[in-house]
Design a protein around this motif. Structure first.
Motif, mmCIF file in Angstrom:
data_model
loop_
_atom_site.group_PDB
_atom_site.id
_atom_site.type_symbol
_atom_site.label_atom_id
_atom_site.label_comp_id
_atom_site.label_asym_id
_atom_site.label_seq_id
_atom_site.Cartn_x
_atom_site.Cartn_y
_atom_site.Cartn_z
ATOM 1 N N TYR A 147 57.917 56.471 46.524
ATOM 2 C CA TYR A 147 57.926 56.533 47.987
ATOM 3 C C TYR A 147 56.712 57.284 48.532
ATOM 4 O O TYR A 147 56.171 56.926 49.575
ATOM 5 N N CYS A 181 53.762 57.363 47.119
ATOM 6 C CA CYS A 181 52.635 56.438 46.976
ATOM 7 C C CYS A 181 52.649 55.378 48.076
ATOM 8 O O CYS A 181 51.599 55.026 48.624
ATOM 9 N N ILE A 182 53.839 54.871 48.406
ATOM 10 C CA ILE A 182 53.959 53.886 49.484
ATOM 11 C C ILE A 182 53.535 54.512 50.811
ATOM 12 O O ILE A 182 52.817 53.887 51.600
ATOM 13 N N LEU A 194 49.784 54.735 50.854
ATOM 14 C CA LEU A 194 49.191 53.421 51.118
ATOM 15 C C LEU A 194 49.268 53.069 52.603
ATOM 16 O O LEU A 194 48.304 52.540 53.175
ATOM 17 N N ASN A 195 50.391 53.358 53.226
ATOM 18 C CA ASN A 195 50.534 53.077 54.651
ATOM 19 C C ASN A 195 49.574 53.912 55.488
ATOM 20 O O ASN A 195 48.958 53.408 56.434
ATOM 21 N N LEU A 226 61.651 47.983 48.333
ATOM 22 C CA LEU A 226 60.585 48.560 47.520
ATOM 23 C C LEU A 226 59.381 47.623 47.448
ATOM 24 O O LEU A 226 58.237 48.049 47.654
ATOM 25 N N PHE A 242 57.800 47.081 51.169
ATOM 26 C CA PHE A 242 57.075 48.246 51.678
ATOM 27 C C PHE A 242 55.894 48.636 50.803
ATOM 28 O O PHE A 242 55.054 49.424 51.224
ATOM 29 N N THR A 243 55.812 48.083 49.607
ATOM 30 C CA THR A 243 54.631 48.303 48.775
ATOM 31 C C THR A 243 53.531 47.304 49.106
ATOM 32 O O THR A 243 52.353 47.670 49.203
#
Length: 146
Positions: free
Chosen positions: A6, A8-9, A12-13, A71, A74-75
Protein backbone atom coordinates in the motif's frame (compact mmCIF):
# COMPACT_ATOMS: atom_id res chain seq x y z
CA UNK A 1 3.75 -7.07 3.62
CA UNK A 2 0.39 -5.57 2.70
CA UNK A 3 1.35 -2.25 4.32
CA UNK A 4 4.50 -2.14 2.19
CA UNK A 5 2.43 -2.75 -0.96
CA UNK A 6 0.00 0.00 0.00
CA UNK A 7 2.87 2.40 0.69
CA UNK A 8 4.32 1.66 -2.76
CA UNK A 9 0.91 2.26 -4.36
CA UNK A 10 0.65 5.56 -2.48
CA UNK A 11 4.13 6.55 -3.67
CA UNK A 12 3.20 5.72 -7.27
CA UNK A 13 0.07 7.86 -7.02
CA UNK A 14 2.02 10.78 -5.57
CA UNK A 15 4.60 10.52 -8.36
CA UNK A 16 1.86 10.40 -11.03
CA UNK A 17 0.13 13.46 -9.60
CA UNK A 18 3.37 15.39 -9.10
CA UNK A 19 4.65 14.66 -12.61
CA UNK A 20 1.38 15.66 -14.22
CA UNK A 21 1.17 18.81 -12.10
CA UNK A 22 4.77 19.70 -12.99
CA UNK A 23 4.28 19.14 -16.73
CA UNK A 24 1.20 21.38 -16.80
CA UNK A 25 3.56 24.28 -16.16
CA UNK A 26 3.36 27.48 -14.18
CA UNK A 27 1.05 29.33 -16.58
CA UNK A 28 -2.04 27.29 -15.69
CA UNK A 29 -3.97 28.03 -12.49
CA UNK A 30 -4.21 25.43 -9.73
CA UNK A 31 -7.91 24.79 -10.27
CA UNK A 32 -7.38 23.90 -13.94
CA UNK A 33 -4.43 21.70 -13.03
CA UNK A 34 -6.51 19.90 -10.42
CA UNK A 35 -9.36 19.33 -12.86
CA UNK A 36 -6.93 18.02 -15.51
CA UNK A 37 -5.32 15.60 -13.04
CA UNK A 38 -8.63 14.36 -11.59
CA UNK A 39 -10.24 13.84 -15.00
CA UNK A 40 -7.12 12.14 -16.37
CA UNK A 41 -6.79 9.73 -13.46
CA UNK A 42 -10.55 9.04 -13.47
CA UNK A 43 -10.47 8.12 -17.16
CA UNK A 44 -7.47 5.86 -16.63
CA UNK A 45 -9.19 4.28 -13.61
CA UNK A 46 -12.27 3.49 -15.69
CA UNK A 47 -10.16 2.03 -18.50
CA UNK A 48 -8.10 -0.14 -16.13
CA UNK A 49 -11.26 -1.35 -14.37
CA UNK A 50 -12.82 -2.28 -17.71
CA UNK A 51 -9.67 -4.09 -18.84
CA UNK A 52 -9.51 -5.89 -15.48
CA UNK A 53 -13.11 -7.02 -15.94
CA UNK A 54 -12.33 -8.33 -19.44
CA UNK A 55 -9.11 -10.03 -18.35
CA UNK A 56 -10.53 -11.84 -15.33
CA UNK A 57 -14.14 -12.55 -16.25
CA UNK A 58 -13.49 -16.26 -16.86
CA UNK A 59 -11.88 -17.15 -13.52
CA UNK A 60 -13.63 -17.92 -10.24
CA UNK A 61 -11.93 -16.28 -7.30
CA UNK A 62 -14.36 -16.60 -4.44
CA UNK A 63 -14.12 -14.10 -1.61
CA UNK A 64 -10.70 -12.75 -2.59
CA UNK A 65 -12.00 -11.20 -5.81
CA UNK A 66 -12.46 -7.68 -4.40
CA UNK A 67 -9.07 -7.63 -2.67
CA UNK A 68 -7.28 -8.66 -5.84
CA UNK A 69 -9.27 -6.26 -7.99
CA UNK A 70 -8.49 -3.32 -5.74
CA UNK A 71 -4.83 -4.22 -5.45
CA UNK A 72 -4.38 -4.64 -9.20
CA UNK A 73 -6.45 -1.61 -10.17
CA UNK A 74 -4.83 0.75 -7.69
CA UNK A 75 -1.40 -0.44 -8.78
CA UNK A 76 -1.87 -0.09 -12.52
CA UNK A 77 -3.79 3.21 -12.54
CA UNK A 78 -0.78 5.27 -11.37
CA UNK A 79 1.59 3.29 -13.59
CA UNK A 80 -0.51 4.10 -16.65
CA UNK A 81 -0.92 7.68 -15.44
CA UNK A 82 2.86 8.07 -15.17
CA UNK A 83 3.26 6.82 -18.74
CA UNK A 84 0.46 8.89 -20.33
CA UNK A 85 -0.51 11.98 -18.33
CA UNK A 86 2.78 13.96 -18.15
CA UNK A 87 3.22 13.90 -21.93
CA UNK A 88 -0.45 14.77 -22.42
CA UNK A 89 -0.13 17.58 -19.87
CA UNK A 90 2.90 19.01 -21.64
CA UNK A 91 1.15 18.90 -25.00
CA UNK A 92 -1.98 20.48 -23.54
CA UNK A 93 0.08 23.25 -21.93
CA UNK A 94 1.77 23.99 -25.25
CA UNK A 95 -1.60 23.99 -27.05
CA UNK A 96 -3.05 26.44 -24.51
CA UNK A 97 0.01 28.69 -24.80
CA UNK A 98 -0.20 28.73 -28.61
CA UNK A 99 3.14 26.97 -29.09
CA UNK A 100 1.46 23.89 -30.55
CA UNK A 101 -1.08 23.82 -33.37
CA UNK A 102 -4.18 21.66 -33.25
CA UNK A 103 -3.00 19.15 -35.89
CA UNK A 104 0.24 18.20 -34.08
CA UNK A 105 -1.74 18.10 -30.81
CA UNK A 106 -4.24 15.72 -32.40
CA UNK A 107 -1.36 13.56 -33.67
CA UNK A 108 0.12 13.43 -30.18
CA UNK A 109 -3.28 12.41 -28.79
CA UNK A 110 -3.49 9.61 -31.36
CA UNK A 111 0.02 8.44 -30.42
CA UNK A 112 -0.84 8.50 -26.71
CA UNK A 113 -4.07 6.61 -27.38
CA UNK A 114 -2.13 3.94 -29.28
CA UNK A 115 0.42 3.65 -26.45
CA UNK A 116 -2.40 3.41 -23.89
CA UNK A 117 -4.25 0.75 -25.91
CA UNK A 118 -1.06 -1.33 -26.23
CA UNK A 119 -0.47 -1.03 -22.47
CA UNK A 120 -4.05 -2.01 -21.70
CA UNK A 121 -3.93 -5.02 -24.02
CA UNK A 122 -0.74 -6.26 -22.35
CA UNK A 123 -2.28 -5.66 -18.93
CA UNK A 124 -5.43 -7.54 -19.92
CA UNK A 125 -3.45 -10.75 -20.38
CA UNK A 126 -1.33 -10.05 -17.32
CA UNK A 127 -4.26 -9.38 -14.96
CA UNK A 128 -5.46 -12.98 -15.08
CA UNK A 129 -2.06 -14.26 -13.99
CA UNK A 130 -1.75 -11.65 -11.25
CA UNK A 131 -5.25 -12.35 -9.95
CA UNK A 132 -4.61 -16.10 -9.87
CA UNK A 133 -1.34 -15.49 -8.01
CA UNK A 134 -3.06 -13.29 -5.44
CA UNK A 135 -5.77 -15.91 -4.99
CA UNK A 136 -3.18 -18.66 -4.45
CA UNK A 137 -1.24 -16.47 -2.02
CA UNK A 138 -4.38 -15.79 0.03
CA UNK A 139 -5.32 -19.49 0.03
CA UNK A 140 -1.84 -20.41 1.29
CA UNK A 141 -2.05 -17.75 4.01
CA UNK A 142 -5.42 -19.12 5.13
CA UNK A 143 -4.03 -22.67 5.19
CA UNK A 144 -1.07 -21.61 7.33
CA UNK A 145 -3.23 -19.75 9.88
CA UNK A 146 -5.79 -22.56 10.12
Amino acid sequence: MIIFIYMCILALNIVAIFLTYHFLGKEMDKKSKGIFIIVGIAIIYMLVSFVYWIGTKDIELGSSKNFGKNLITFTFVPVNAIVILPFLASSYRNLQAGRLKSVPFRNRLILLAIVLVVLLIMECFYFKDIQTGIYNMLQNAKAITS
